[in-house]
Scaffold this motif. Structure first.
Motif, PDB file in Angstrom:
ATOM      1  N   LYS A  88       0.828  -1.212   0.000  1.00 15.58           N
ATOM      2  CA  LYS A  88       0.000   0.000   0.000  1.00 15.58           C
ATOM      3  C   LYS A  88       0.858   1.255   0.000  1.00 15.58           C
ATOM      4  N   ALA A  89       1.976   1.221   0.736  1.00 14.51           N
ATOM      5  CA  ALA A  89       2.831   2.409   0.822  1.00 14.51           C
ATOM      6  C   ALA A  89       3.421   2.763  -0.535  1.00 14.51           C
ATOM      7  N   VAL A  90       3.940   1.765  -1.234  1.00 18.13           N
ATOM      8  CA  VAL A  90       4.526   2.035  -2.550  1.00 18.13           C
ATOM      9  C   VAL A  90       3.440   2.434  -3.543  1.00 18.13           C
ATOM     10  N   ALA A  91       2.246   1.870  -3.383  1.00 17.50           N
ATOM     11  CA  ALA A  91       1.133   2.303  -4.227  1.00 17.50           C
ATOM     12  C   ALA A  91       0.839   3.784  -4.009  1.00 17.50           C
ATOM     13  N   LEU A  92       0.854   4.208  -2.745  1.00 21.93           N
ATOM     14  CA  LEU A  92       0.597   5.621  -2.440  1.00 21.93           C
ATOM     15  C   LEU A  92       1.696   6.520  -2.997  1.00 21.93           C
ATOM     16  N   THR A  93       2.957   6.138  -2.790  1.00 22.03           N
ATOM     17  CA  THR A  93       4.054   6.981  -3.283  1.00 22.03           C
ATOM     18  C   THR A  93       4.035   7.064  -4.802  1.00 22.03           C
ATOM     19  N   THR A  94       3.744   5.942  -5.459  1.00 18.81           N
ATOM     20  CA  THR A  94       3.707   5.945  -6.922  1.00 18.81           C
ATOM     21  C   THR A  94       2.538   6.768  -7.436  1.00 18.81           C
ATOM     22  N   SER A  95       1.417   6.748  -6.707  1.00 19.16           N
ATOM     23  CA  SER A  95       0.275   7.569  -7.130  1.00 19.16           C
ATOM     24  C   SER A  95       0.643   9.052  -7.083  1.00 19.16           C
ATOM     25  N   ALA A  96       1.504   9.426  -6.126  1.00 19.99           N
ATOM     26  CA  ALA A  96       1.977  10.821  -6.075  1.00 19.99           C
ATOM     27  C   ALA A  96       2.771  11.159  -7.332  1.00 19.99           C
ATOM     28  N   ASN A  97       3.583  10.208  -7.801  1.00 19.60           N
ATOM     29  CA  ASN A  97       4.319  10.392  -9.046  1.00 19.60           C
ATOM     30  C   ASN A  97       3.355  10.694 -10.183  1.00 19.60           C
ATOM     31  N   TRP A  98       2.298   9.889 -10.255  1.00 17.93           N
ATOM     32  CA  TRP A  98       1.416   9.995 -11.423  1.00 17.93           C
ATOM     33  C   TRP A  98       0.513  11.213 -11.380  1.00 17.93           C
ATOM     34  N   ILE A  99       0.085  11.624 -10.192  1.00 13.69           N
ATOM     35  CA  ILE A  99      -0.765  12.810 -10.156  1.00 13.69           C
ATOM     36  C   ILE A  99       0.025  14.055 -10.546  1.00 13.69           C
ATOM     37  N   PHE A 100       1.310  14.080 -10.186  1.00 10.29           N
ATOM     38  CA  PHE A 100       2.142  15.210 -10.607  1.00 10.29           C
ATOM     39  C   PHE A 100       2.519  15.091 -12.081  1.00 10.29           C
ATOM     40  N   ASN A 101       2.704  13.866 -12.566  1.00 11.20           N
ATOM     41  CA  ASN A 101       2.914  13.664 -13.995  1.00 11.20           C
ATOM     42  C   ASN A 101       1.711  14.189 -14.775  1.00 11.20           C
ATOM     43  N   PHE A 102       0.519  13.869 -14.275  1.00 12.01           N
ATOM     44  CA  PHE A 102      -0.727  14.345 -14.888  1.00 12.01           C
ATOM     45  C   PHE A 102      -0.751  15.871 -14.937  1.00 12.01           C
ATOM     46  N   ALA A 103      -0.478  16.497 -13.793  1.00 12.76           N
ATOM     47  CA  ALA A 103      -0.537  17.956 -13.727  1.00 12.76           C
ATOM     48  C   ALA A 103       0.483  18.601 -14.666  1.00 12.76           C
ATOM     49  N   LEU A 104       1.704  18.063 -14.677  1.00 12.27           N
ATOM     50  CA  LEU A 104       2.741  18.650 -15.519  1.00 12.27           C
ATOM     51  C   LEU A 104       2.458  18.424 -17.002  1.00 12.27           C
ATOM     52  N   SER A 105       1.937  17.246 -17.356  1.00 17.84           N
ATOM     53  CA  SER A 105       1.613  16.975 -18.753  1.00 17.84           C
ATOM     54  C   SER A 105       0.583  17.974 -19.266  1.00 17.84           C
ATOM     55  N   TYR A 106      -0.331  18.342 -18.396  1.00 17.95           N
ATOM     56  CA  TYR A 106      -1.366  19.295 -18.785  1.00 17.95           C
ATOM     57  C   TYR A 106      -0.853  20.734 -18.762  1.00 17.95           C
ATOM     58  N   PHE A 107       0.093  20.998 -17.868  1.00 15.03           N
ATOM     59  CA  PHE A 107       0.552  22.373 -17.637  1.00 15.03           C
ATOM     60  C   PHE A 107       1.568  22.843 -18.672  1.00 15.03           C
TER      61      PHE A 107
END
Length: 539
Positions: A416-435
């Motif tokens: 669960k911990a690595v899932a949470l940390t990786t989700s942080a990677n992807w939400i910022f990837n999402f934001a930057l891809s859009y930005f």
């Protein structure tokens, strides 16, 4: 059924899941600059033979759909992995990738393309979160950094291979120019799904499910060529048993436990490792490198070839991390990488601000509605700084951002911990891809200043808060966080771990490495315990 026991072969199969992300990056970066893609998904007033393609904000949405799906996939992967196993979670990800690729390949409009990329993102989120967990739980301490870092190398290979496939297909007329590469990206996922049947399950997950005989067999297979009585195997098995016994007295394994006082520090370190890896700006360089080089005056095939050089640098420079990362540790690569990337970002900002000028209406090579341009020697310097940026990221933040988080957490929380940390990677990837596309339109060269500031902040953060985890078993890392050792007082002891794995140190006669560091950092009992350790090691 026959099972592969060599950790390097197991890793080679598992990290294909990371390669899927690489395929996605370059299939988009290589294709979005082609006339076939622009004309098929055109939203501008221009028509064939010269089309402007999707608007910059819409292109940001198309690109961001994949990391948006990855965010949800990474969060779901923790539950999936804990329930069904690390291996099965990755296989589910492979199936989802094939479904998404079919939809992307058959896309008739932008909406269908976004949906397909979102489904692909679900797969990438699952695989990117659970592949590091899977191989880190199988690998011995002296090889853990190397095998987990192989995920980043697989990503770089995926980027490189798919870029050249997409580049070759750009000579095809019509929609087949992008449908063929989008269809071919299913092949590695099919291989991954079937090849995993030949690999063992994580011994730590098996232990968590009380399947001790299977756990013992896997440890013997991977660490001692089947010898169940090997000293290192028995020690590893005992440490896993001790940890499981401790964790059963603390049965709460929800995501909320990650935010309790005894775990919040580790959670913040793991989450920020992934957030900072995105805020370096590296994936922006990967997705939108044709935009950047377009500003520098490169057009058409020249732009694509120059972009591909960056991907070759990425592959080659990552090799150094695979060879040396367990000797280098985790802290120093993060610190040095941050300082170097900061330098190149500020240099690019200065060059574009000093020697650049607004682009004519329509942008440079029609890459956006409006952009920035630079020419002459300054343009070559921008390209050189971009290459140096990639060369600085590849052996440092690239692999370490995947290696570090799985090493931080106890067994009961690791999935669960690595899932949470990786989700942080992807939400910022999402934001930057859009930005980023609108950023190049609206604030132009100041985009580099923003990333330079991020790099400055993350380097300071790493120095103050990130402890060294290399050269320790996953159980010893737990001891470090239970002590008061300051991050800057933690170090790598690679040779000790190698000797121990080969039975040259009797684990029953030595103090734990974490305990030794705790004693040293306190300044109490240093001589006594150091002498005791040295005598035991000499014996």
């Amino acid at each position: 059924m026959y099972q592969i026991g060599n950790i390097y072969f197991i890793t080679a199969i598992a990290v294909v899941g990371g390669g899927l992300f690489g395929f996605d990056i370059s299939s988009m970066s290589a294709i979005l600059g082609t006339n076939q893609y622009k004309c098929y998904f055109n939203q501008g007033p221009d028509g064939p033979p010269q089309c402007s393609g999707p608007r910059s904000s819409v292109q940001g949405g198309i690109t961001a759909a994949m990391p948006g799906g990855s965010f949800l996939g990474a969060l779901a992967s923790g539950v999936l992995s804990d329930r069904f196993g690390r291996k099965k979670a990755i296989q589910v990800g492979a199936i989802i990738w094939c479904i998404g690729s079919i939809i992307v390949c058959a896309s008739q409009n932008i909406g269908m393309l976004v949906v397909g990329r979102f489904i692909n993102g679900l797969s990438v989120g699952i695989c990117s979160a659970q592949v590091p967990v899977y191989v880190s739980e199988l690998a011995p301490p002296s090889k853990r950094g190397r095998v987990v870092g192989s995920q980043q190398w697989a990503i770089t290979w995926g980027i490189l291979i798919m870029f050249y496939i997409s580049y070759g297909c750009s000579y095809i007329n019509g929609a087949a120019a992008f449908r063929v590469p989008w269809g071919l990206q299913m092949i590695p996922a099919i291989f991954l799904g079937f090849a995993l049947f030949l690999t063992p399950e994580s011994p730590r997950w098996l232990a968590k499910k009380d399947r001790w005989e299977e756990c013992h067999n896997v440890l013997a297979l991977v660490h001692a060529k089947g010898n169940r009585d090997a000293p290192f195997v028995l020690r590893e098995l005992q440490e896993i048993k001790d940890m499981c016994e401790f964790e059963r007295r603390n049965k709460d394994v929800s995501y909320f436990e990650l935010f309790k006082p005894n775990m919040i520090n580790r959670t913040h370190i793991g989450v920020f490792t992934q957030i900072w890896s995105q805020l370096t700006g590296m994936n922006v360089m990967m997705y939108y490198i044709t935009y950047v080089f377009g500003m520098a005056g490169l057009t058409g095939n020249t732009n694509l070839v120059a972009s591909s050089i960056q991907y070759v640098i990425n592959v080659v420079m990552t090799i150094f991390a695979l060879i040396f990362i367990d000797r280098w540790g985790r802290r120093w690569p993060l610190l040095i990488g941050g300082i170097l990337m900061m330098t190149w970002m500020y240099a690019n900002a200065g060059l574009l601000a000093t020697y650049g000028s607004p682009a004519p209406p329509g942008g440079v090579d029609h890459v956006s509605e409006e952009s920035w341009q630079i020419s002459g020697p300054a343009a070559k310097a921008v390209i050189a700084c971009t290459y140096l940026f990639v060369a600085s990221y590849a052996p440092t933040w690239g692999p370490v951002s995947w290696i570090y988080p799985p090493e931080l957490y106890p067994l009961r929380l690791r999935g669960k911990a690595v899932a949470l940390t990786t989700s942080a990677n992807w939400i910022f990837n999402f934001a930057l891809s859009y930005f980023v596309p609108p950023a190049f339109v609206n604030i132009k060269w100041k985009t580099y200043i923003i990333f330079g500031v991020f790099l400055t902040a993350m380097t300071i953060h790493v120095f103050l808060c990130f402890p060294e985890t290399a050269g320790k078993t996953l159980e010893e890392v737990e001891e470090i966080f239970l002590s008061d050792t300051k991050p800057w007082n933690t170090h790598v002891d690679f040779q000790r771990v190698v000797r121990e794995e080969h039975g040259e140190i009797d684990p029953e006669k030595r103090l734990s490495y974490a305990h030794r560091e705790r004693e040293d950092s306190d300044g109490t009992g240093v001589g006594q315990h150091t002498n005791e350790i040295e005598k035991n090691e000499a014996a």
